[in-house]
Enzyme design. Structure first.
Site, PDB file in Angstrom:
ATOM      1  N   SER A  65       0.825  -1.214   0.000  1.00  0.00           N
ATOM      2  CA  SER A  65       0.000   0.000   0.000  1.00  0.00           C
ATOM      3  C   SER A  65       0.860   1.265   0.000  1.00  0.00           C
ATOM      4  CB  SER A  65      -0.923   0.001   1.218  1.00  0.00           C
ATOM      5  OG  SER A  65      -1.714  -1.166   1.218  1.00  0.00           O
TER       6      SER A  65
HETATM    7  N1  SAM Z   1      -0.484  -5.069   4.143  1.00  0.00           N
HETATM    8  C1  SAM Z   1       0.216  -5.343   2.910  1.00  0.00           C
HETATM    9  C2  SAM Z   1       1.575  -4.730   2.868  1.00  0.00           C
HETATM   10  O1  SAM Z   1       1.975  -4.028   3.808  1.00  0.00           O
HETATM   11  O2  SAM Z   1       2.277  -4.987   1.886  1.00  0.00           O
HETATM   12  C3  SAM Z   1      -0.569  -4.964   1.694  1.00  0.00           C
HETATM   13  C4  SAM Z   1      -1.682  -5.897   1.489  1.00  0.00           C
HETATM   14  S1  SAM Z   1      -2.277  -6.092  -0.141  1.00  0.00           S
HETATM   15  C5  SAM Z   1      -2.979  -4.533  -0.476  1.00  0.00           C
HETATM   16  C6  SAM Z   1      -3.666  -7.152   0.264  1.00  0.00           C
HETATM   17  C7  SAM Z   1      -3.261  -8.540   0.717  1.00  0.00           C
HETATM   18  O3  SAM Z   1      -4.415  -9.182   1.247  1.00  0.00           O
HETATM   19  C8  SAM Z   1      -2.769  -9.423  -0.415  1.00  0.00           C
HETATM   20  O4  SAM Z   1      -1.519  -9.941  -0.097  1.00  0.00           O
HETATM   21  C9  SAM Z   1      -3.830 -10.526  -0.500  1.00  0.00           C
HETATM   22  O5  SAM Z   1      -3.335 -11.771  -0.900  1.00  0.00           O
HETATM   23  C10 SAM Z   1      -4.331 -10.543   0.922  1.00  0.00           C
HETATM   24  N2  SAM Z   1      -5.663 -11.134   1.126  1.00  0.00           N
HETATM   25  C11 SAM Z   1      -6.790 -10.999   0.399  1.00  0.00           C
HETATM   26  N3  SAM Z   1      -7.798 -11.703   0.946  1.00  0.00           N
HETATM   27  C12 SAM Z   1      -7.293 -12.300   2.077  1.00  0.00           C
HETATM   28  C13 SAM Z   1      -7.823 -13.158   3.085  1.00  0.00           C
HETATM   29  N4  SAM Z   1      -9.102 -13.565   3.084  1.00  0.00           N
HETATM   30  N5  SAM Z   1      -7.011 -13.572   4.066  1.00  0.00           N
HETATM   31  C14 SAM Z   1      -5.715 -13.195   4.104  1.00  0.00           C
HETATM   32  N6  SAM Z   1      -5.143 -12.383   3.188  1.00  0.00           N
HETATM   33  C15 SAM Z   1      -5.925 -11.945   2.185  1.00  0.00           C
END
Ligand code: SAM
Length: 229
Positions: A65
């Site tokens: 992000s």
């Molecule tokens: N917090 C992260 C960082 O600092 O890099 C950015 C996160 S990215 C915008 C969103 C993440 O959420 C992705 O890695 C995706 O695979 C994960 N995601 C989506 N649905 C999810 C779920 N139900 N459980 C766990 N992770 C999930």
């Protein structure tokens, strides 16, 4: 791996020009953002842009992000040194590292095993020991260590997942983007006894939260998602 002077300077500039100049006032959050080396959480090819005011791709159609959004969510969750904080969506591990500078312990859930493994490796290289990364569907939370003083969801949910609401401690704060595939509202939910109170904070655009209490893979895979993060 030592960082260069240029990287340290860019990070100080990021804190001043992207965070302090907006509405990030919490000194502990500003210090954490000034300390965690964001360039270590991006792909080598993206390192020159690591301190830009933007999300970046991390593979698997996911993003790290924008620094401002990481700081805003961290400020909203108000993690204290004695708290255990739950993050859903480890991605690169950067948000977890920022939270780890403020809280006693961070549990972060990621559904893509390769991202979980990569984040674990980077956090270990940086000597960040108070983050545990769990592979699985974070829309169910992590009941084993609930309730949590803070929960941060870093992917866009269609609605507040009930499991996360139920795993929030009394007085706890849950920060998450809620909305459609085109855009979401960043919301903060606070528990007061049996009640949860919602504040709407700002419009955002996150990748989808996919899971039991999120979007289906099918819906998330459709054209039209903005992979902003
Ligand atoms: N917090 C992260 C960082 O600092 O890099 C950015 C996160 S990215 C915008 C969103 C993440 O959420 C992705 O890695 C995706 O695979 C994960 N995601 C989506 N649905 C999810 C779920 N139900 N459980 C766990 N992770 C999930």
């Amino acid at each position: 791996m030592e960082e260069t002077e240029a990287q340290a300077l860019e990070r100080r500039r990021m804190v001043d020009s992207q965070l302090r100049s907006r509405d990030i006032m919490d000194r502990r959050v500003l210090a954490a953002m000034g300390q965690v080396p964001r360039h270590r959480f991006v792909r080598p090819v993206d390192q020159p842009q690591a301190y830009a005011d933007a999300p970046l791709p991390i593979g698997h159609r996911q993003t790290i992000s924008q620094p401002y959004i990481v700081a805003l969510m961290t400020q909203l969750v108000e993690a204290r040194p004695e708290d255990t904080v739950l993050e859903i969506g480890t991605g690169s591990g950067y948000q977890a590292a920022v939270l780890a500078a403020l809280a006693r312990r961070v549990i972060s859930v990621e559904r893509i095993p390769e991202l979980a493994a990569q984040a674990r490796r980077i956090l270990a290289e940086l000597g960040i020991m108070n983050v545990e990364i769990i592979e699985g569907d974070g829309t169910r939370g992590h009941a084993a260590e609930a309730p949590y003083a803070g929960i941060v969801v870093t992917a866009g949910a269609p609605r507040l997942p009930v499991a996360l609401r139920d795993q929030l401690a009394d007085g706890g704060r849950l920060v998450l983007p809620v909305g459609s595939r085109d855009g979401q509202m960043l919301e903060r939910w606070t528990r007061r006894g049996g009640e949860v109170h919602r504040e709407r904070i700002a419009p955002v655009a996150f990748v989808p939260l996919i899971g039991d209490q999120g979007w289906s893979e099918e819906a998330a895979g459709r054209e039209g998602w903005s992979f902003g993060g």
